[in-house]
Design an enzyme around this catalytic site. Sequence first.
Site, PDB file in Angstrom:
ATOM      1  CD1 TRP A 130      -2.657   1.621   0.541  1.00 28.62           C
ATOM      2  CD2 TRP A 130      -2.017   1.817   2.691  1.00 28.62           C
ATOM      3  NE1 TRP A 130      -3.386   2.635   1.115  1.00 28.62           N
ATOM      4  CE2 TRP A 130      -3.017   2.783   2.428  1.00 28.62           C
ATOM      5  CE3 TRP A 130      -1.480   1.755   3.974  1.00 28.62           C
ATOM      6  CZ2 TRP A 130      -3.473   3.673   3.398  1.00 28.62           C
ATOM      7  CZ3 TRP A 130      -1.933   2.632   4.942  1.00 28.62           C
ATOM      8  CH2 TRP A 130      -2.918   3.576   4.658  1.00 28.62           C
ATOM      9  CG  ASP A 211      -2.156  -3.038   7.322  1.00 24.63           C
ATOM     10  OD1 ASP A 211      -3.298  -3.029   7.819  1.00 24.63           O
ATOM     11  OD2 ASP A 211      -1.766  -2.181   6.500  1.00 24.63           O
ATOM     12  CE  LYS A 246     -10.391   0.057   2.853  1.00 29.00           C
ATOM     13  NZ  LYS A 246      -9.338   0.816   3.494  1.00 29.00           N
TER      14      LYS A 246
HETATM   15  C1  LMR Z   1      -6.856   2.161  -0.445  1.00 31.52           C
HETATM   16  O1  LMR Z   1      -5.779   1.577  -0.530  1.00 31.52           O
HETATM   17  O2  LMR Z   1      -7.463   2.619  -1.418  1.00 31.52           O
HETATM   18  C2  LMR Z   1      -7.511   2.278   0.911  1.00 31.52           C
HETATM   19  O3  LMR Z   1      -6.745   1.630   1.859  1.00 31.52           O
HETATM   20  C3  LMR Z   1      -7.843   3.678   1.268  1.00 31.52           C
HETATM   21  C4  LMR Z   1      -6.632   4.519   1.577  1.00 31.52           C
HETATM   22  O4  LMR Z   1      -6.657   5.189   2.615  1.00 31.52           O
HETATM   23  O5  LMR Z   1      -5.689   4.556   0.796  1.00 31.52           O
END
Ligand code: LMR
Length: 399
Positions: A130, A211, A246
């Site tokens: 992420w 996570d 989510k």
């Molecule tokens: C995403 O990856 O789109 C979600 O986890 C929302 C975010 O805060 O980035």
Amino acid sequence: MFENINSLPADPILGLNSVFNQDRHPDKINLTVGVYQDSNGATPIFSAVKKAERSLLSEQESKAYLHQSGSAKFVKHIPSLLLGDDLVQQLDARLETVMTPGGSGALHLGAKLVSMSSRSARIWVSDPTWGNHYPLLQSSGLHVETYSYYDAELKGVNFARMMESLSQIPEGDAVLLHGCCHNPTGADLTKPQCDELIELMSKRNLLPFIDIAYQGFGKGLEEDAYLTRLAARTLPEVIIASSCSKSFGVYRERVGAISIITENEKQTAAAQTHVFSAARCSYSMPPYHGGGTIGRLLDDENLKLEWQTELEKIRCEMIETRSELSKGLNAAQNKVDFSFLNNSSGMFCYLGISREQVLKLRSEYGIYLLENGRINVAGISKKNLPVMIDRMSRVIGLT
Ligand code: LMR
């Protein structure tokens, strides 16, 4: 003071979402930020959440400060959701959970705890991960390095390379693992691979920092917790950052939790004081409403069942959407086999297209996905699926 201040670039996910909102394209499709959308493009509130929220509002009698741990019901039930009742009982006072403002708040506190406790203050994240993991963990005091994970050729995890990579990192370091529904790739480990991974982490004394933000979106509530439970059952120390955004659809309420497991009660109690201190230095104590609502929901068997049914419906919808997308793309052309889309899990997957193609989809057709090719599967509906298939086939030159 601010005469020389420069603007920072927009966040790659949130910024793109804002650009989408301003786009005037008639057929535009938003596959950027990870938010569930139904077939009308709406993000409805779970009915079980709405009921719990109403009951909270009608019975709440005070707005006095909350304990730093958060809502008592929330911190009682979240560990069971993550780990199962038996394991929670077994871990007893080796485990403590603190409510946080969202999963990001949990990641921040966990990172602070690691940076205060570890000599290297280093954490290894999957390549890719992420996007916000980097700035978030770095600004919480950690050095961030990467370990091998996704293989674009295989369109999945290259497990041998991942294990090789993890066997090279210094003993004692922290390793960030995605509990389930890997963000951004949707590529998860199998159970035997989780077993091997945890064995390696045990041998090499690596700290799993898990996570978990999509429990219930992949294979189901229990199955999605496999890696987390295995780590918590087997290893002496584990940090778990969980999010309710989510799984309960409470994105804007900012509800998450940091769960700490150490070797003994004394260490856990000490670690918790550091978590409290880190929170005190930024927001003092978590906001109540969202966590209080989820705590109530989980405390009521009927509401819990109702929530599980709603969550399961969303999970099945996403599986169906993936299958429809892959079938549609395969029917539209015969150059690329898109069956691989069905192997990914949860809200996200990689389409396996180039950055240029991503940008073309955006500029020519108003179809927004992340530059790395990640799509939010829940952004595709029965209504926009044919458009998506047609535009994608054109852009990647398959028709
Ligand atoms: C995403 O990856 O789109 C979600 O986890 C929302 C975010 O805060 O980035």
